[in-house]
Every structure is written in C-alpha cells, then in structure tokens.
Design an enzyme around this catalytic site. Structure first.
Site, mmCIF file in Angstrom:
data_model
loop_
_atom_site.group_PDB
_atom_site.id
_atom_site.type_symbol
_atom_site.label_atom_id
_atom_site.label_comp_id
_atom_site.label_asym_id
_atom_site.label_seq_id
_atom_site.Cartn_x
_atom_site.Cartn_y
_atom_site.Cartn_z
ATOM 1 N N ASP A 205 0.828 -1.210 0.000
ATOM 2 C CA ASP A 205 0.000 0.000 0.000
ATOM 3 C C ASP A 205 0.860 1.257 0.000
ATOM 4 O O ASP A 205 0.574 2.221 -0.715
ATOM 5 C CB ASP A 205 -0.924 0.025 1.216
ATOM 6 N N LEU A 206 1.900 1.262 0.821
ATOM 7 C CA LEU A 206 2.762 2.446 0.874
ATOM 8 C C LEU A 206 3.463 2.685 -0.458
ATOM 9 O O LEU A 206 3.513 3.820 -0.946
ATOM 10 C CB LEU A 206 3.783 2.314 2.005
#
Length: 193
Positions: free
Chosen positions: A172-173
């Site tokens: 996600d990051l």
C-alpha cells in the site's frame, strides 16, 4: 502558495492507506488536499487502533499517519446533493485520487469520461489491487493479498513453508508513493501541452 504544488487542488476520495498516502504526499509538496469522508463514520481507518491520539484519545494514529496536510469534509455521494457537491469540487480540482472497487465511481455517476466532461484537465489517480479490467480486474486488493501473491511473504518468514507478512503495509505504501510520482509527472505533462 507554499511548496512545489502550492497552486494544485487535490480531491481525495480514497480511504484506508494507498490512496490517502498518495494524496498526503501531494499535500506534503504543498497541494491543497480536500479529503472526502463518509458521514458519521468517516474514513475506515479513523477507528483502526490502538494506538489512538487526540484530546479524547479517539483518533487512530493509523489515520493520522496517512492524512496530514488535508482538510476533511463529509459527503454522501449516494445522494443528489452529495453528487452535486462532488461535481463542483471536480470542476475546481487539478487531481482526483480514488481507490474504490472497480465500477463504484461509474455507478455513482463519476466514471473517467464524466470526470473529464466536468474538467478536461483533471488528472485522475485510480489505485486498484488488480486493475480495472483483465482476468483479475475488479478483485478487491489488500496489502496482505499483494504480499502473498507477489511472493514477498515467503521471503520474510523463517522458511518458504512458513510465510510471514511484512510488518508494515509495504504494498500500500509503495502504491501510494508511485501513485503520487505518477500524478506529478501527469501534472508536468499537462502544463507542457
């Protein structure tokens, strides 16, 4: 106007982590970020804790870590009034960030074609787990699924037979970082045309 993106307005319709992280990075570069949240509950991650912070210890640090440099509003996009407000914001924005499941924005009346009717210069960042089409398109995507299907978990456990999730939501990051990077490139290209 502060920062490299000081004259840019970002409409952030995303929630959880990848999309909010991308919009936060644009805010860190000076963009004015308007985060749209659901009435009553807000972003899902507001309640993901512990730990919690704030005067009443009622705001998750997870939410705070992905939403600095933003102004939040609540809008029910399922109502005519809410859709009218979103239309107005789209007309005034340079960037729209979303990470709905495939087809949700279309059902709400905000498919890419409609967004560009409202604002031909709008840069749209759409983050999905598996894309909008193709054999896996439309599947919900979560960080743990990405780690597992990419084979990352088999590298982090004690052995390939005992996979472990990476401690942070790395997929996600990185999705957010690359999304923000793509937005900056698209804004630059837009100005050259």
């Amino acid at each position: 106007m502060h920062g490299a993106l000081g004259d840019i307005v970002v409409l952030d319709l995303s929630r959880a982590l990848a999309g909010p992280h991308a919009a936060q990075m644009l805010g860190d570069l000076g963009a004015q970020v308007i985060k749209v949240e659901q009435p009553e509950a807000g972003d899902d991650s507001r309640s993901w804790g512990p730990p919690f912070a704030g005067p009443g210890h009622d705001i998750s640090t997870y939410f705070l870590a992905a939403n600095r440099n933003k102004r939040s509003i609540t809008v029910d996009m399922k109502t005519a009034e809410g859709r009218t407000l979103i239309e107005r914001l789209v007309r005034q924005s340079d960037v729209l960030v979303e990470n709905f499941r495939t087809g949700v924005l279309d059902r709400l009346g905000f498919g890419v074609g409609r967004l560009h009717e409202l604002n031909a210069r709008l840069v749209v960042l759409s983050i999905t787990g598996f894309g909008h089409d193709g054999p896996e398109g439309g599947r919900p995507g979560y960080d743990q699924i990405a780690q597992g299907e990419a084979g990352l978990m088999s590298l982090t456990g004690p052995s390939p037979a005992e996979p472990y999730r990476v401690g942070t939501s790395i997929a996600d990051l990185l999705g957010g970082i690359h999304g923000a990077y793509g937005v900056v490139a698209a804004l630059y290209e837009r100005e050259r045309d």
